[in-house]
Design a protein around this motif. Sequence first.
Motif, PDB file in Angstrom:
ATOM      1  N   HIS A  47      -7.177 -18.565   3.335  1.00 34.81           N
ATOM      2  CA  HIS A  47      -6.517 -18.087   3.857  1.00 34.81           C
ATOM      3  C   HIS A  47      -5.124 -16.858   4.529  1.00 34.81           C
ATOM      4  N   GLY A  48      -5.611 -16.018   4.479  1.00 31.58           N
ATOM      5  CA  GLY A  48      -4.775 -14.652   4.588  1.00 31.58           C
ATOM      6  C   GLY A  48      -3.317 -14.654   3.878  1.00 31.58           C
ATOM      7  N   ALA A  49      -2.577 -13.588   4.109  1.00 33.05           N
ATOM      8  CA  ALA A  49      -0.942 -13.441   3.002  1.00 33.05           C
ATOM      9  C   ALA A  49      -0.953 -13.397   4.082  1.00 33.05           C
ATOM     10  N   ALA A  50       1.174 -13.711   4.094  1.00 31.16           N
ATOM     11  CA  ALA A  50       2.243 -13.460   4.948  1.00 31.16           C
ATOM     12  C   ALA A  50       3.055 -13.014   4.245  1.00 31.16           C
ATOM     13  N   LEU A  51       4.351 -12.413   5.505  1.00 32.28           N
ATOM     14  CA  LEU A  51       5.703 -12.082   4.441  1.00 32.28           C
ATOM     15  C   LEU A  51       6.835 -12.644   5.545  1.00 32.28           C
ATOM     16  N   ASN A  52       7.278 -13.438   5.149  1.00 33.92           N
ATOM     17  CA  ASN A  52       8.542 -13.992   6.201  1.00 33.92           C
ATOM     18  C   ASN A  52       7.496 -14.983   7.766  1.00 33.92           C
ATOM     19  N   GLY A  53       6.305 -15.354   6.687  1.00 36.99           N
ATOM     20  CA  GLY A  53       5.009 -16.485   8.016  1.00 36.99           C
ATOM     21  C   GLY A  53       4.246 -15.375   8.619  1.00 36.99           C
ATOM     22  N   ALA A  54       4.812 -13.673   8.908  1.00 39.38           N
ATOM     23  CA  ALA A  54       3.659 -12.857   9.468  1.00 39.38           C
ATOM     24  C   ALA A  54       2.598 -12.257   9.229  1.00 39.38           C
ATOM     25  N   PRO A  55       1.758 -12.635   9.160  1.00 31.41           N
ATOM     26  CA  PRO A  55       0.368 -11.663   8.904  1.00 31.41           C
ATOM     27  C   PRO A  55       0.655 -10.449   8.149  1.00 31.41           C
ATOM     28  N   ILE A  56      -0.396 -10.144   7.037  1.00 30.12           N
ATOM     29  CA  ILE A  56       0.545  -8.936   6.054  1.00 30.12           C
ATOM     30  C   ILE A  56      -1.184  -8.271   5.977  1.00 30.12           C
ATOM     31  N   ARG A  57      -1.392  -6.870   6.397  1.00 24.65           N
ATOM     32  CA  ARG A  57      -2.541  -6.243   5.607  1.00 24.65           C
ATOM     33  C   ARG A  57      -2.107  -5.142   5.254  1.00 24.65           C
ATOM     34  N   VAL A  58      -3.063  -4.935   3.754  1.00 23.74           N
ATOM     35  CA  VAL A  58      -2.511  -3.469   3.439  1.00 23.74           C
ATOM     36  C   VAL A  58      -3.223  -2.752   4.931  1.00 23.74           C
ATOM     37  N   SER A  59      -2.623  -0.896   3.543  1.00 28.29           N
ATOM     38  CA  SER A  59      -2.728  -0.519   4.674  1.00 28.29           C
ATOM     39  C   SER A  59      -4.536   0.411   4.903  1.00 28.29           C
ATOM     40  N   GLU A  60      -4.491   1.287   6.367  1.00 25.97           N
ATOM     41  CA  GLU A  60      -5.442   1.270   6.094  1.00 25.97           C
ATOM     42  C   GLU A  60      -6.404   3.160   6.183  1.00 25.97           C
ATOM     43  N   ARG A  61      -5.658   3.427   5.112  1.00 22.44           N
ATOM     44  CA  ARG A  61      -5.945   4.559   4.089  1.00 22.44           C
ATOM     45  C   ARG A  61      -7.254   4.681   3.788  1.00 22.44           C
ATOM     46  N   ALA A  62      -8.325   5.094   4.378  1.00 17.29           N
ATOM     47  CA  ALA A  62      -9.384   5.789   4.267  1.00 17.29           C
ATOM     48  C   ALA A  62      -9.577   6.819   3.076  1.00 17.29           C
ATOM     49  N   ILE A  63      -8.771   7.783   2.682  1.00 20.36           N
ATOM     50  CA  ILE A  63      -8.923   8.876   1.665  1.00 20.36           C
ATOM     51  C   ILE A  63      -7.864   8.543   0.673  1.00 20.36           C
ATOM     52  N   LEU A  64      -7.838   8.225  -0.726  1.00 21.44           N
ATOM     53  CA  LEU A  64      -7.303   8.585  -1.818  1.00 21.44           C
ATOM     54  C   LEU A  64      -5.275   9.941  -1.585  1.00 21.44           C
ATOM     55  N   ALA A  65      -6.419  10.908  -1.076  1.00 21.14           N
ATOM     56  CA  ALA A  65      -5.331  11.877  -0.601  1.00 21.14           C
ATOM     57  C   ALA A  65      -4.357  11.712   0.401  1.00 21.14           C
ATOM     58  N   GLY A  66      -2.570  12.635  -0.823  1.00 15.78           N
ATOM     59  CA  GLY A  66      -1.634  12.067   0.415  1.00 15.78           C
ATOM     60  C   GLY A  66      -1.005  10.512  -0.303  1.00 15.78           C
ATOM     61  N   ALA A  67      -1.730  10.303  -0.572  1.00 16.32           N
ATOM     62  CA  ALA A  67      -1.565   8.692  -0.961  1.00 16.32           C
ATOM     63  C   ALA A  67      -0.227   8.757  -1.071  1.00 16.32           C
TER      64      ALA A  67
END
Length: 277
Positions: free
Chosen positions: A146-166
């Motif tokens: 059912h997804g995850a939320a912070l204070n009721g608003a949906p959250i997602r992980v970052s869209e970073r495609a590569i590890l460099a600079g993370a």
Amino acid sequence: MADNPNDLAPTELAARLPLLEAVARRAGEIAMGFFRPGARTSAAVSYKDGGSPVTEADLAVDRFLQEAASALFPDAGWLSEETADNKERLLRPRLLVVDPIDGTQAFLRGDLRWAVSIALIEEGRPTLGVIHAPALEWTFAAAAGHGAALNGAPIRVSERAILAGARLEAPRGLSARFADSEYKLAVQDRTPSLALRVADVAAGRNDLTIASADSKDWDIAAADVILTEAGGVLSELEGLPLRYNRPQLRRDMLVAAPQSIFPESLALARAVSKGVI
């Protein structure tokens, strides 16, 4: 809704998430009664074997959660940092896993970055999770599927495609080795609460969190389902989904990252753990 709590379907369990959030918020109110921002807690402090502190607030929150959370899931076993472990829990299909105050050292000295953490485990995996940080006014919550939320608003992980600079949070003793790798990771200030460090990855605030060996199930169970539902992965170095309600509570080095950079993150963590980097 099913009359027998053993017969609750996934959607019915998810419907209980707001009730679990309410319990976590009430627990946070109890803890806040002892908290002094920027100053030492008013709670009495004692020390466990090994020297880690436990406060009057930890114990008060633990007592409240054992009553209130267990009332929501009366068939569930109980596992808490502040309660003696009862191996009878291993016979239960469900288990409540609780850290009354994750980040007690921070709580004790008036640092805002601590949280109440509650998870429901079913057949070895977390299905509900709440991490409530009352001093920050943050409530992370998730139900499996059912997804995850912070204070009721949906959250997602970052869209970073590569590890460099993370952006990375790592143990103080290892952060330099991660930062000096070929990936040139950006080391962030380390949040005292491991649950909140993993939740920061779930919310996309950081890209990667490494935890050194010796964390326990109550540190990570709620964060696990929150991160998973936000599109991330939490694993030990073998790279498999974590299993809970085991006799052994201690964890190896942990990696929390978006799925997109998890393989690279895991390979780097393995190299650091072996001293290759």
